[in-house]
Every structure is written in C-alpha cells, then in structure tokens.
Scaffold this active site. Structure first.
Site, PDB file in Angstrom:
ATOM      1  N   LYS A 127       0.638  -1.687   0.186  1.00 55.77           N
ATOM      2  CA  LYS A 127       0.253  -0.030   0.068  1.00 55.77           C
ATOM      3  C   LYS A 127       0.806   1.105   0.297  1.00 55.77           C
ATOM      4  O   LYS A 127       1.547   1.582   0.921  1.00 55.77           O
ATOM      5  CB  LYS A 127      -1.401   0.137   1.793  1.00 55.77           C
ATOM      6  CG  LYS A 127      -1.669   0.889   1.100  1.00 55.77           C
ATOM      7  CD  LYS A 127      -3.051   0.951   2.304  1.00 55.77           C
ATOM      8  CE  LYS A 127      -3.966   1.479   2.709  1.00 55.77           C
ATOM      9  NZ  LYS A 127      -4.204   1.596   3.771  1.00 55.77           N
ATOM     10  N   GLU A 146      -2.536   3.706  10.557  1.00 60.54           N
ATOM     11  CA  GLU A 146      -1.537   2.987   9.125  1.00 60.54           C
ATOM     12  C   GLU A 146      -0.211   3.919   9.325  1.00 60.54           C
ATOM     13  O   GLU A 146       1.190   3.175   9.011  1.00 60.54           O
ATOM     14  CB  GLU A 146      -2.520   3.580   8.103  1.00 60.54           C
ATOM     15  CG  GLU A 146      -3.196   2.517   8.262  1.00 60.54           C
ATOM     16  CD  GLU A 146      -3.744   1.735   6.498  1.00 60.54           C
ATOM     17  OE1 GLU A 146      -3.166   1.675   5.867  1.00 60.54           O
ATOM     18  OE2 GLU A 146      -4.803   1.691   6.403  1.00 60.54           O
ATOM     19  N   CYS A 172      -7.597   0.175  -0.269  1.00 61.70           N
ATOM     20  CA  CYS A 172      -8.253   0.862   0.194  1.00 61.70           C
ATOM     21  C   CYS A 172      -7.954   2.017   0.161  1.00 61.70           C
ATOM     22  O   CYS A 172      -8.672   2.519  -0.559  1.00 61.70           O
ATOM     23  CB  CYS A 172      -7.757   0.947   1.720  1.00 61.70           C
ATOM     24  SG  CYS A 172      -9.248   1.159   3.028  1.00 61.70           S
TER      25      CYS A 172
HETATM   26  N1  CDT Z   1      -7.823   1.342   5.695  1.00 63.16           N
HETATM   27  C1  CDT Z   1      -8.337   2.730   4.844  1.00 63.16           C
HETATM   28  O1  CDT Z   1      -7.318   3.232   4.287  1.00 63.16           O
HETATM   29  N2  CDT Z   1      -9.274   2.794   5.532  1.00 63.16           N
HETATM   30  C2  CDT Z   1      -9.200   4.766   4.662  1.00 63.16           C
HETATM   31  C3  CDT Z   1     -10.060   4.908   6.103  1.00 63.16           C
HETATM   32  C4  CDT Z   1      -9.365   6.655   5.639  1.00 63.16           C
HETATM   33  S1  CDT Z   1      -9.655   7.180   7.542  1.00 63.16           S
HETATM   34  C5  CDT Z   1      -8.100   8.033   8.117  1.00 63.16           C
HETATM   35  C6  CDT Z   1      -9.942   4.694   4.158  1.00 63.16           C
HETATM   36  O2  CDT Z   1      -9.344   5.811   2.180  1.00 63.16           O
HETATM   37  O3  CDT Z   1     -11.298   3.699   2.964  1.00 63.16           O
END
Ligand code: CDT
Length: 311
Positions: A127, A146, A172
């Site tokens: 990622k 993260e 994500c």
């Molecule tokens: N896991 C991940 O990347 N989740 C993010 C949440 C962002 S809120 C800090 C997403 O973009 O869905």
C-alpha cells in the site's frame, strides 16, 4: 473471443480483536467453497483480512503490534488457504500485514498478494497511500494509525500477466486516488483487485455515512470507467469491538457499472462473470490513451503562473 473469469468478491464481516487467525481462516474457507460452487476462478478477500483492523488500536509495545503481522506467507495458520486454492483450482487475493527483513532491514507493510490456482504467490503489492496519523490523537473518535505501523509501499503500481489477462492491485485508501488507476491503466490493466477497511463514520467530523458510502463507490466506478478496467473492491465490514466498518463490496465493469454487490455487513459473496475482453471497447475508443491523451497540452499551472510547485 471472450475471456471470462468468474470472480467472487468475498466480503468478510467483522473480526473482533480476540478472534484468532484460525477462526478467520475457517470463515474464509467457507467462502472459498461457496465460490467454487458458483464457478469462481478467483476469490478476492479484503485488506488486512486475517485480523481485526488493528490500526485503530494505539500501542507502544512493538511485540503487541507485531502479533498482527505475518512473517511468512504461507505460514502455519494461512497454509489452509493455499491448500484450498490447489484443491479447488481457484486463485485468491489476500490482504495482510507483512513483516519482512529486506536487505538486512526489518520492514512492515500493508500488503496484498495474488495467489494462483496452484497455490503460488504470483504478484505482490504494498500500500502506497497510508491514511491516518502516526501518534495518538486524543481529538479523534477513533485512531487510524497506519502511518505509525506501516512503511509506504516500495513496489509502485505494477501490473501482472495473470488469470488470462492484465491484473493490478491497490489497497483501500489507494482507491480514492485517480493516479492509482491511471498508472495501472497506462500499463493496460484489465482487472484491479482491492480490499478495504473503511470506518462508517469519520473520526474527525460528522460527515454523513451515506456520503462515505457514496465516495467509496464513486472512486472505484470512476477508476474503472476512466481506465476501462474491471475493479473488484472488497470490504471488511460490520462492528469490530464497537467500531463499525462499511460494506458495499462491489464488482464493477469497465463501463463503470456495478454488476454485483454485497448487501449485508457480514461474510458474503458477490459473484460476477467478468469478461476481460469487455475492457477493449473503452481502451480502443474514448480512452485510447495513445490517440487521445495529450499530456503535452495540459499545461501545469506552475508553468503558466511562474509559481513555485507545491512541496
Ligand atoms: N484502510 C484505509 O485505508 N481506510 C481509509 C480510511 C481513511 S480515514 C483515516 C479509507 O480511505 O477508506
């Protein structure tokens, strides 16, 4: 001639902090068998599929954090997934937390792999767009650490010749960035696989949940359409120890249309026959990059105004 691959988007319901990998893998195996019964050649699991979404928990204890990571893949607890791939003749996509020594340095990434029907890892992505923050933030309704627990991925956005087509991956938050899809689109991607863990509520504002669900689909549908590629986006959903994650896992055609979608916040399979040849129409007409994309004429704002480029 068509190049159809039947794909199962294997949404996982919540995984509680106390749940073991063995319990999660058992749930995943059920989904793999369901997918086989529906003729799937590929099953797609979410981001960090083996555990709860641990970046919501702050810790200064590296041993505690490392318990969420895989040091080997397959490892003793994940080997049954690889065995099932071989037994069922089904490829799978898996997101997990990767702990690895590279060139003598210990590193941790938010990673996804594509495993073929022979149980071999044929592609790996780490990622790039890590959301959140790296220190405890008392202002937030929940933490999103993260940036604390992972390094930025160092593999770029490559594509692979796999599954009879050209396959790419992202994870994500990457799905919200147009360049994610475009970098793969410029390499001819036909199928983008991605998993997500997205809180239903924004930890910093009262942003409406329906808007967050809309942005999830908007990003993936736009990425599919503008690069004429299939996109399979798979959620980990539901209430994890009082923290709700959105569902909405979807298989999106190169037209941008959703052709299959999960309706619950639990373990659920959405299946679609995805013809990779269907990517050709867009790639050969409106999004034929070689014929119509004209970056030399876009003109950077900084060139026109003489302003300093942003840092
Ligand atoms: N896991 C991940 O990347 N989740 C993010 C949440 C962002 S809120 C800090 C997403 O973009 O869905």
């Amino acid at each position: 001639m068509s190049r159809v691959i039947t794909i199962g988007a294997a949404q996982l319901g919540p995984i509680q902090k106390a749940e073991s990998r063995a319990q999660v893998v058992a749930r995943m195996l059920v989904l793999m068998h369901q997918a086989k019964a529906k003729g799937c050649g590929l099953i797609v699991f979410p981001e960090l599929a083996l555990t709860t979404f641990f970046p919501r928990w702050y810790s200064e204890d590296q041993d505690e954090i490392d318990a969420w990571f895989e040091e080997t893949l397959p490892g003793p607890e994940t080997e049954p997934l690889f065995a099932a791939a071989r037994e069922l003749g089904m490829a799978f996509h898996l997101g997990y937390a990767e702990k690895i020594v590279e060139e003598g340095t210990l590193r941790r990434f938010n990673t996804a792999v594509l495993v073929d029907a022979g149980g071999e890892i044929v592609a790996k992505y780490r990622k790039v767009h890590l959301p959140g923050h790296d220190e405890y933030d008392p202002e937030r309704a929940h933490q999103h650490l993260e940036k604390r627990y992972f390094e930025v991925g160092n593999l770029g956005f490559p594509v692979w010749r796999a599954l009879g087509g050209i396959v790419g991956m992202c994870i994500c938050n990457d799905r919200r960035w147009p360049e994610t899809y475009r970098v793969m689109g410029l390499q001819g991607v036909e199928l983008v696989l991605l998993g997500y863990n997205t809180p239903t509520v924004n930890s910093q504002s009262d942003e409406a949940p329906h808007l967050r669900a809309f942005h999830n689909l908007l990003s993936m549908q736009a990425g599919a359409y503008q690069n004429s590629t299939w996109v399979v986006g798979v959620a980990k959903a539901g209430d994890e120890d009082g923290h709700e994650l959105m569902g909405g896992s979807a298989i999106i055609a190169p037209s941008g249309e959703i052709v299959a979608q999960c309706r619950t916040l639990g373990d659920e399979l959405a299946v679609a026959d995805c013809d990779l040849e269907a990517t050709r129409f867009g790639k050969e007409t409106i999004f034929d990059f070689a014929r119509h994309r004209r970056i030399e004429h876009y003109g950077l704002i900084t060139e026109r105004t003489g302003a300093e480029p942003p840092p």
